[in-house]
Design a protein around this motif. Structure first.
Motif, mmCIF file in Angstrom:
data_model
loop_
_atom_site.group_PDB
_atom_site.id
_atom_site.type_symbol
_atom_site.label_atom_id
_atom_site.label_comp_id
_atom_site.label_asym_id
_atom_site.label_seq_id
_atom_site.Cartn_x
_atom_site.Cartn_y
_atom_site.Cartn_z
ATOM 1 N N LEU A 67 15.621 51.298 -3.415
ATOM 2 C CA LEU A 67 16.881 51.818 -2.863
ATOM 3 C C LEU A 67 18.029 50.834 -3.091
ATOM 4 C CD1 LEU A 67 15.906 53.476 0.539
ATOM 5 C CD2 LEU A 67 17.016 54.578 -1.406
ATOM 6 N N ILE A 68 17.766 49.557 -2.816
ATOM 7 C CA ILE A 68 18.790 48.526 -3.005
ATOM 8 C C ILE A 68 19.213 48.451 -4.467
ATOM 9 C CG2 ILE A 68 19.215 46.029 -2.934
ATOM 10 C CD1 ILE A 68 17.153 46.009 -0.547
ATOM 11 N N SER A 69 18.233 48.402 -5.350
ATOM 12 C CA SER A 69 18.525 48.196 -6.773
ATOM 13 C C SER A 69 19.250 49.379 -7.384
ATOM 14 C CB SER A 69 17.221 47.911 -7.534
ATOM 15 O OG SER A 69 16.610 46.728 -7.057
ATOM 16 N N PHE A 70 18.854 50.604 -7.020
ATOM 17 C CA PHE A 70 19.540 51.768 -7.575
ATOM 18 C C PHE A 70 20.970 51.871 -7.036
ATOM 19 C CE2 PHE A 70 15.478 53.931 -8.945
ATOM 20 C CZ PHE A 70 15.839 53.996 -10.280
ATOM 21 N N THR A 71 21.162 51.512 -5.764
ATOM 22 C CA THR A 71 22.522 51.505 -5.220
ATOM 23 C C THR A 71 23.383 50.485 -5.958
ATOM 24 O OG1 THR A 71 21.625 52.074 -3.050
ATOM 25 C CG2 THR A 71 23.879 51.267 -3.117
ATOM 26 N N TYR A 72 22.801 49.323 -6.212
ATOM 27 C CA TYR A 72 23.529 48.251 -6.903
ATOM 28 C C TYR A 72 23.816 48.630 -8.361
ATOM 29 C CZ TYR A 72 24.774 43.267 -7.419
ATOM 30 O OH TYR A 72 25.429 42.077 -7.604
ATOM 31 N N VAL A 73 22.810 49.170 -9.043
ATOM 32 C CA VAL A 73 22.969 49.432 -10.471
ATOM 33 C C VAL A 73 23.968 50.559 -10.728
ATOM 34 C CG1 VAL A 73 21.196 51.201 -10.936
ATOM 35 C CG2 VAL A 73 21.614 49.393 -12.612
ATOM 36 N N ALA A 74 24.169 51.442 -9.741
ATOM 37 C CA ALA A 74 25.173 52.491 -9.898
ATOM 38 C C ALA A 74 26.550 51.886 -10.149
ATOM 39 C CB ALA A 74 25.213 53.389 -8.656
ATOM 40 N N GLY A 75 26.869 50.803 -9.422
ATOM 41 C CA GLY A 75 28.151 50.124 -9.622
ATOM 42 C C GLY A 75 28.255 49.501 -10.993
ATOM 43 N N GLN A 76 27.136 48.956 -11.506
ATOM 44 C CA GLN A 76 27.176 48.316 -12.821
ATOM 45 C C GLN A 76 27.410 49.342 -13.924
ATOM 46 O OE1 GLN A 76 27.240 45.112 -12.214
ATOM 47 N NE2 GLN A 76 26.736 45.773 -10.139
ATOM 48 N N MET A 77 26.711 50.465 -13.855
ATOM 49 C CA MET A 77 26.870 51.484 -14.894
ATOM 50 C C MET A 77 28.254 52.119 -14.819
ATOM 51 S SD MET A 77 24.108 50.968 -16.399
ATOM 52 C CE MET A 77 24.286 52.184 -17.707
ATOM 53 N N ARG A 78 28.800 52.213 -13.617
ATOM 54 C CA ARG A 78 30.181 52.693 -13.459
ATOM 55 C C ARG A 78 31.143 51.747 -14.184
ATOM 56 N NH1 ARG A 78 34.633 55.989 -12.024
ATOM 57 N NH2 ARG A 78 36.115 54.783 -10.800
ATOM 58 N N GLY A 79 30.925 50.439 -14.012
ATOM 59 C CA GLY A 79 31.759 49.454 -14.704
ATOM 60 C C GLY A 79 31.632 49.572 -16.212
ATOM 61 N N VAL A 80 30.426 49.779 -16.704
ATOM 62 C CA VAL A 80 30.210 49.957 -18.143
ATOM 63 C C VAL A 80 30.984 51.160 -18.647
ATOM 64 C CG1 VAL A 80 28.476 50.553 -19.889
ATOM 65 C CG2 VAL A 80 27.959 48.830 -18.161
ATOM 66 N N GLY A 81 30.906 52.266 -17.904
ATOM 67 C CA GLY A 81 31.611 53.479 -18.325
ATOM 68 C C GLY A 81 33.113 53.301 -18.373
ATOM 69 N N ILE A 82 33.676 52.594 -17.367
ATOM 70 C CA ILE A 82 35.118 52.347 -17.337
ATOM 71 C C ILE A 82 35.555 51.545 -18.568
ATOM 72 C CG2 ILE A 82 36.932 51.045 -16.141
ATOM 73 C CD1 ILE A 82 35.596 51.806 -13.511
ATOM 74 N N VAL A 83 34.818 50.494 -18.863
ATOM 75 C CA VAL A 83 35.203 49.622 -19.973
ATOM 76 C C VAL A 83 35.097 50.356 -21.304
ATOM 77 C CG1 VAL A 83 34.657 47.494 -21.204
ATOM 78 C CG2 VAL A 83 34.515 47.556 -18.721
ATOM 79 N N PHE A 84 33.992 51.033 -21.527
ATOM 80 C CA PHE A 84 33.822 51.756 -22.792
ATOM 81 C C PHE A 84 34.883 52.839 -22.958
ATOM 82 C CE2 PHE A 84 29.262 50.378 -23.312
ATOM 83 C CZ PHE A 84 29.440 49.850 -24.575
ATOM 84 N N SER A 85 35.134 53.593 -21.894
ATOM 85 C CA SER A 85 36.081 54.702 -22.008
ATOM 86 C C SER A 85 37.482 54.222 -22.321
ATOM 87 C CB SER A 85 36.090 55.523 -20.716
ATOM 88 O OG SER A 85 36.531 54.729 -19.633
ATOM 89 N N GLN A 86 37.861 53.073 -21.755
ATOM 90 C CA GLN A 86 39.206 52.560 -21.984
ATOM 91 C C GLN A 86 39.348 51.883 -23.331
ATOM 92 O OE1 GLN A 86 42.073 52.787 -20.986
ATOM 93 N NE2 GLN A 86 43.153 51.006 -21.795
ATOM 94 N N PHE A 87 38.443 50.971 -23.637
ATOM 95 C CA PHE A 87 38.634 50.132 -24.811
ATOM 96 C C PHE A 87 38.066 50.729 -26.100
ATOM 97 C CE2 PHE A 87 38.915 47.049 -21.300
ATOM 98 C CZ PHE A 87 40.166 46.540 -21.582
ATOM 99 N N LEU A 88 37.129 51.675 -25.971
ATOM 100 C CA LEU A 88 36.568 52.294 -27.167
ATOM 101 C C LEU A 88 37.007 53.751 -27.308
ATOM 102 C CD1 LEU A 88 32.947 50.830 -27.156
ATOM 103 C CD2 LEU A 88 35.019 49.902 -28.183
ATOM 104 N N ASN A 89 37.909 54.190 -26.432
ATOM 105 C CA ASN A 89 38.495 55.531 -26.516
ATOM 106 C C ASN A 89 37.451 56.639 -26.499
ATOM 107 O OD1 ASN A 89 41.225 54.755 -26.599
ATOM 108 N ND2 ASN A 89 41.070 54.254 -28.774
ATOM 109 N N ILE A 90 36.487 56.523 -25.583
ATOM 110 C CA ILE A 90 35.511 57.580 -25.401
ATOM 111 C C ILE A 90 35.447 57.913 -23.916
ATOM 112 C CG2 ILE A 90 34.109 57.003 -27.423
ATOM 113 C CD1 ILE A 90 32.222 55.459 -25.654
#
Length: 596
Positions: free
Chosen positions: A132-155
């Motif tokens: 439960l802890i790890s999945f809650t934590y990893v959700a924030g990390q994957m959200r950060g990955v999505g933000i960065v890719f969408s902005q800087f790689l135009n996807i």
């Protein structure tokens, strides 16, 4: 001065991200795990300095790199709870838990709890808490990955998360802890360089001082004679905001959030497991010291980054025509992380307190005559015309300050390194818990080493898929989601680990009862106020004025109380477990990494 997008910055971003990813994947292939010992703890042979860097990279997640300075930028003084909590928590972990757990000598936190509390049930409860802890934590990390890719790689953010999942798959599933460790050493070098370089640039631009930590308290180089914080206070008060250097949170909530983050840190399994990767107990202490030094480089810089970002944002955006900021504003607007509604039709952006829209902005495909997009939400009654997602501040800051294209590209690579390094560590902990603690140690004790390694990789793939879904549709902004993970860790695992080391009378009945009460209470409190009744999420309805971000502290108190009470009313701890506790706590034989 205003910055406009150019192909050079875009091409440099592609280049920097490609080179860094190639390095990570190359390391994963080179260090491919061939046994469960290498997959779980990198063979136990990592040098303390390398382990310190890897621990720092594991620790400084998207929340630290992307979101923490953004929270400080918008919360001001109140945002310091994240800085104090995460830093203090690491000190608790390094001094109170890490050496003892390393001397115990097993692979995982559930291993320790299962053996210390001589119970399969305790092990299973620990696995449930950990997942439960790890999945809650990893959700924030994957959200950060999505933000960065969408902005800087135009996807789109969706595809950004998918690409991030693929990269994590390469070095987490193939290399296990061995691959992750050496990849994280490289990621630390990338992320810390990417964080410090723009901070130094912006400190020079605002104060003329190249050291951000000193620049935060220095005079602004505009002839006003005001310090950075004085100017920021004056500027925000003029617009109707609370002073930047004054907190609005209650003392009880500040204390609760800080404490929850501190003890939650000490209960985070993906950080604890790093101390099993060094050859001996003394190396665990050394790597903890090195990690604290490496972490301090970013954490002492974050307050300056947050203050500079808020000052730059206000100076650049407020009362400015859209066409003057469209260069950087439009790109973030296109992915829905910033928005503007010209409520008074004066063609200028007005930035005041209050919500700009009723809910998060959504956009249609049409643009007004001035070039801005049409917001489809009904405007709120607030005079504020700007919506800004706090997670973009560190990423957008170099663009707002018109720094060179290579700095923008470097920040993109660094933010991805921060998010991916922690995501990989969390996913490995999840897969290890399933393959080693649930299968090998509980449900299928006859598994061979090869079979266990196979199931570990299958579990890692499954965890990556679930983490990707949570990243695409997360329950909040990055640091807030991460704060919930810390609360769950504080309320469940930390008391069980601490009491397991320092309370000889703590038995399985007490530990299991405490973990279940703490976890259920904390999880229910967060779900109720964040998802079931968000309209009640205010100090007037919180228990004792404690927010969901800080409820882990109360959960930990309940855990300790229940565990202590139940343990005194139930049978004593067996003699062999008493000897185990004594051996963990007594320094004799610490050079033997297998003694327990």
């Amino acid at each position: 001065m205003r910055m406009t997008p150019n192909m050079d910055a875009q091409e440099l971003t592609y280049l920097f991200v490609f080179l860094s990813f190639s390095l990570y994947i190359g390391i994963a292939i080179w260090s491919r795990a061939g046994s469960t010992n290498e997959f779980y703890v990198a063979g136990g042979g990592v040098h303390p300095i390398a382990n310190g860097m890897a621990t720092a990279a594991d620790w400084m997640s998207a929340a630290s790199f992307i979101s923490m300075a953004g929270i400080i930028a918008f919360m001001g003084y109140d945002g310091a709870v994240y800085l104090m909590g995460w830093t203090g928590g690491y000190v608790i972990l390094a001094l109170l838990l890490a050496p003892y757990l390393r001397k115990f000598g097993e692979f995982t936190v559930p291993d320790f709890i299962g053996s210390r509390y001589y119970s399969t049930g305790a092990r299973v409860v620990a696995v449930i808490c950990l997942i439960l802890i790890s999945f809650t934590y990893v959700a924030g990390q994957m959200r950060g990955v999505g933000i960065v890719f969408s902005q800087f790689l135009n996807i789109p953010i969706f595809w950004g998360v998918i690409v991030g999942m693929a990269i994590v798959f390469m070095y987490a599933v193939l290399g296990g802890m061995k691959g992750i460790t050496y990849t994280q050493v490289a990621q630390y070098c990338v992320l810390i360089f990417a964080y410090l370089v723009p901070a130094i640039f912006i400190s020079m631009l605002i104060t003329g001082i190249p050291i951000p930590q000193i620049g935060l308290g220095a005079e602004v180089a505009d002839g006003s004679g005001l310090s950075v914080l004085q100017k920021l206070d004056n500027t925000l008060v003029e617009l109707g905001f609370a002073p930047y250097t004054e907190g609005v949170k209650s003392k009880i909530d500040v204390f609760a959030i800080t404490m929850a983050l501190m003890i939650g840190t000490a209960g985070l399994p993906h950080v604890i497991v790093r101390f099993f990767t060094v050859p001996k107990v003394s190396d665990a202490r050394k790597s903890a010291g090195y990690a604290l030094l490496f972490i301090a480089l970013l954490y002492t810089t974050a307050p300056a980054v947050g203050a500079f970002a808020r000052l730059n944002f206000v100076d650049t955006v407020h009362n400015t025509q859209y066409t003057e900021v469209a260069g950087w504003f439009k790109s973030w607007e296109d992915i829905g992380l910033i928005g503007w509604q010209d409520k008074n039709n004066d063609g200028r952006i007005q930035y005041y307190p209050g919500a700009a829209f009723d809910g998060k902005p959504t956009f249609d495909d049409t643009r007004r005559a001035d070039g801005s997009r049409t917001v489809t939400n009904t405007p709120s009654e607030s005079s504020n015309e700007v919506y800004v997602d706090r997670d973009i501040m560190v990423l957008a800051n170099p663009e707002i300050a018109q720094l060179p294209g290579w700095v923008i590209a470097l920040v993109a690579a660094g933010s991805l390194a921060a998010a991916l390094s922690t995501a990989a560590g969390l996913l490995l902990v999840i897969s290890t818990s399933i393959s080693h603690d649930l299968l090998k140690q509980t449900m299928a004790k006859g598994l061979t080493d090869r079979q266990e390694l196979f199931y570990a990789r299958v579990a890692a793939v499954t965890a990556i898929l679930i983490a990707g879904y949570l990243g695409i549709d997360p329950p909040g902004f990055v640091a807030q989601v991460v704060a919930f993970a810390f609360g769950l860790a504080a309320a469940s695992l930390f008391p069980a680990i601490l009491l397991g080391i320092f309370d000889r009378r703590m038995n399985k009945e007490g530990a299991i009862s405490g973990m279940l009460v703490g976890l259920i209470f904390c999880f229910s409190y967060i779900v109720f106020f964040k998802f079931i009744a968000p309209e009640l999420n205010s100090a007037a309805h919180w228990w004792f004025g404690i927010s969901p971000e800080g409820i882990g502290t109360l959960g930990a108190v309940l855990n300790f109380s229940v565990a202590f009470g139940v343990s005194r009313l139930t049978p004593d701890v067996p003699d062999d477990v008493q000897r185990l506790i004594n051996n963990i706590r007594i320094p004799k034989g610490v050079s033997d990494p297998t003694s327990h």
